[in-house]
Design a protein around this motif. Structure first.
Motif, PDB file in Angstrom:
ATOM      1  N   VAL A  73       0.836  -1.202   0.000  1.00 13.09           N
ATOM      2  CA  VAL A  73       0.000   0.000   0.000  1.00 13.09           C
ATOM      3  C   VAL A  73       0.867   1.247   0.000  1.00 13.09           C
ATOM      4  CG1 VAL A  73      -1.618   1.337   1.401  1.00 13.09           C
ATOM      5  CG2 VAL A  73      -2.023  -1.091   1.011  1.00 13.09           C
ATOM      6  N   ARG A  74       1.935   1.258   0.811  1.00 16.86           N
ATOM      7  CA  ARG A  74       2.822   2.419   0.869  1.00 16.86           C
ATOM      8  C   ARG A  74       3.481   2.655  -0.491  1.00 16.86           C
ATOM      9  NH1 ARG A  74       8.176   2.426   1.807  1.00 16.86           N
ATOM     10  NH2 ARG A  74       8.097   0.367   2.742  1.00 16.86           N
ATOM     11  N   LYS A  75       3.949   1.590  -1.128  1.00 17.61           N
ATOM     12  CA  LYS A  75       4.589   1.733  -2.435  1.00 17.61           C
ATOM     13  C   LYS A  75       3.579   2.147  -3.502  1.00 17.61           C
ATOM     14  CE  LYS A  75       8.313  -1.494  -1.469  1.00 17.61           C
ATOM     15  NZ  LYS A  75       8.907  -2.786  -1.816  1.00 17.61           N
ATOM     16  N   HIS A  76       2.355   1.642  -3.418  1.00 17.27           N
ATOM     17  CA  HIS A  76       1.321   2.018  -4.367  1.00 17.27           C
ATOM     18  C   HIS A  76       1.009   3.504  -4.262  1.00 17.27           C
ATOM     19  CE1 HIS A  76      -2.402   2.083  -6.653  1.00 17.27           C
ATOM     20  NE2 HIS A  76      -2.972   2.665  -5.620  1.00 17.27           N
ATOM     21  N   VAL A  77       0.884   4.019  -3.054  1.00 11.16           N
ATOM     22  CA  VAL A  77       0.596   5.437  -2.861  1.00 11.16           C
ATOM     23  C   VAL A  77       1.735   6.287  -3.410  1.00 11.16           C
ATOM     24  CG1 VAL A  77       0.316   7.226  -1.099  1.00 11.16           C
ATOM     25  CG2 VAL A  77      -0.971   5.100  -0.927  1.00 11.16           C
ATOM     26  N   ALA A  78       2.975   5.872  -3.178  1.00  9.44           N
ATOM     27  CA  ALA A  78       4.118   6.625  -3.699  1.00  9.44           C
ATOM     28  C   ALA A  78       4.119   6.639  -5.222  1.00  9.44           C
ATOM     29  CB  ALA A  78       5.414   6.029  -3.175  1.00  9.44           C
ATOM     30  N   LEU A  79       3.846   5.498  -5.848  1.00  8.24           N
ATOM     31  CA  LEU A  79       3.792   5.441  -7.313  1.00  8.24           C
ATOM     32  C   LEU A  79       2.630   6.254  -7.862  1.00  8.24           C
ATOM     33  CD1 LEU A  79       4.621   1.695  -8.011  1.00  8.24           C
ATOM     34  CD2 LEU A  79       5.997   3.682  -8.616  1.00  8.24           C
ATOM     35  N   HIS A  80       1.510   6.200  -7.174  1.00  8.07           N
ATOM     36  CA  HIS A  80       0.341   6.949  -7.621  1.00  8.07           C
ATOM     37  C   HIS A  80       0.609   8.451  -7.569  1.00  8.07           C
ATOM     38  CE1 HIS A  80      -3.876   7.650  -8.471  1.00  8.07           C
ATOM     39  NE2 HIS A  80      -3.915   8.513  -7.469  1.00  8.07           N
ATOM     40  N   GLN A  81       1.248   8.911  -6.509  1.00  5.90           N
ATOM     41  CA  GLN A  81       1.568  10.335  -6.400  1.00  5.90           C
ATOM     42  C   GLN A  81       2.564  10.761  -7.467  1.00  5.90           C
ATOM     43  OE1 GLN A  81       2.890  10.796  -2.380  1.00  5.90           O
ATOM     44  NE2 GLN A  81       0.820  11.007  -1.572  1.00  5.90           N
ATOM     45  N   GLU A  82       3.494   9.891  -7.797  1.00  4.67           N
ATOM     46  CA  GLU A  82       4.515  10.249  -8.774  1.00  4.67           C
ATOM     47  C   GLU A  82       3.974  10.284 -10.202  1.00  4.67           C
ATOM     48  OE1 GLU A  82       8.897   8.756 -10.318  1.00  4.67           O
ATOM     49  OE2 GLU A  82       8.065   7.957  -8.460  1.00  4.67           O
TER      50      GLU A  82
END
Length: 113
Positions: A73-82
């Motif tokens: 979830v943390r990595k998904h949020v980071a990718l989504h923001q980028e």
């Protein structure tokens, strides 16, 4: 059963994810109910003198699964923001992104006689 690693490593990973989540609030992760629950559960399910401690293995598997979920979830949020789109772009901006230029209209803006 797949290799899960040591329970201490899983606990450290879960605590690291708690730190990441609480970094935005500025509060210490040790003040949360999740931290108290994790430490209490891992202490209650320590390896005993039994040869097979089924409850300890179940807790470790659930903790490793939850750790995988939190990291994902943390990595998904980071990718989504980028990589999240910024909205609609004009035709000129879209062409510029791929290195193209739109042809200029003769006489200015439109086809004026």
């Amino acid at each position: 059963m797949a290799a899960l690693g040591s329970p201490a490593r899983t606990l450290r990973g879960l605590l690291r994810e708690l730190r990441y989540m609480n970094a935005a609030t500025g509060r210490s992760y040790r003040d949360t109910a999740a931290y108290r629950y994790l430490v209490k559960a891992f202490r209650a399910h320590r390896v005993t003198s039994e040869k097979l401690c089924r409850a300890q293995h179940e807790l470790h598997f659930q903790a490793a699964t939850y750790l995988c979920l939190l990291r994902s979830v943390r990595k998904h949020v980071a990718l989504h923001q980028e990589f999240h789109g910024k909205g609609e772009r004009s035709v000129e901006e879209s062409a510029g992104l791929v290195g193209l230029k739109l042809p200029q209209q003769p006489g200015g803006k439109g086809w004026e006689p």
